[in-house]
Enzyme design. Structure first.
Site: not given
Ligand code: 5RP
Length: 225
Positions: A87, A90, A101, A103, A109
């Site tokens: 995963d 941020d 989080g 997203g 998660e």
């Molecule tokens: C979603 C998350 C994502 O892993 C986080 O926002 C990173 O996203 P991205 O890869 O688009 O930068 O925690 O809830």
């Protein structure tokens, strides 16, 4: 130099897949996160279709991508502990504690990350920080508790903002909290969890990443805790 673009996200996702591919076997269970970086990892999965036992996913959005490509997504309840969870983040610090989080998929998660044997975080170097907290901490709340939890966050020094119009995959609401002093993220994660009405929060300190795949001078590298 910091990098935050699609090519870099794709490069770290590809590197993570290459690393993982040699460790995958027919009994492996893979946990898949959510977000634009993870989507590149999903593309690798779809392209290479490794022979594994099951895939579990942390969001309806990721499940849709995986299933549309003809791969099956299993329920965490129906399979054992995932061997690996992949995963994005941020923010991530030197200890591999994270804020996640952005997203809004933080609860699922955190469940899958914590249930998994190894957590591989994939992100571009713009996410690397000395101290967590510039990115707001998402707090998923039971809807009736939203105002109460927001007031409690103010007591803790935070500036909460309701993520208007957003409903999580679990049917809950999200408050994004800025200005928290996260010098000891583990303590803050637990403090927030203790507020009635909180389902989960975006501080990942109790369950940190085990590996970080991140770009350095334009080249993706794998770091281990
Ligand atoms: C979603 C998350 C994502 O892993 C986080 O926002 C990173 O996203 P991205 O890869 O688009 O930068 O925690 O809830």
């Amino acid at each position: 130099m910091e990098n935050s673009n699609s090519e870099t996200k794709q490069a770290v996702a590809r590197k993570a897949f290459e690393y993982l591919n040699s460790k995958l076997h027919k009994d492996c269970i893979l946990g898949i996160g959510t977000g634009s970086t993870t989507n590149f990892f999903i593309q690798e999965l779809i392209e290479h279709k490794p022979e594994i036992k099951a895939i579990v996913s942390s969001s309806l959005a990721s499940s849709k991508l995986i299933e549309e490509a003809g791969l099956e997504v299993s329920e965490l309840n129906d399979v054992g502990a995932p061997d690996f969870y992949i995963d994005g983040a941020d923010e991530i610090n030197d200890r591999f504690e994270m804020i996640k989080g952005g997203g809004g998929a933080l609860t699922r998660e955190k469940i899958i990350a914590t249930a998994s044997k190894k957590f591989i975080c994939i992100c571009d170097s713009s996410k690397k920080v000395k101290m967590l907290g510039k990115f707001p901490v998402a707090v998923e709340v039971i809807p009736m508790a939203r105002s109460y939890v927001a007031r409690q966050m103010v007591v803790k020094g935070g500036s909460p903002e309701y993520r208007v119009g957003f409903v999580s995959d679990n049917g809950n609401q999200i408050i994004d909290v800025r200005n928290l002093k996260l010098s000891v993220p583990y303590d803050f994660e637990n403090e927030i969890n203790n507020i009635p009405g909180v389902v989960a929060n975006g501080i990942f300190a109790a369950r940190k990443a085990d590996y970080l795949v991140i770009d350095k001078n334009g080249v993706p590298e794998i770091l281990e805790q």
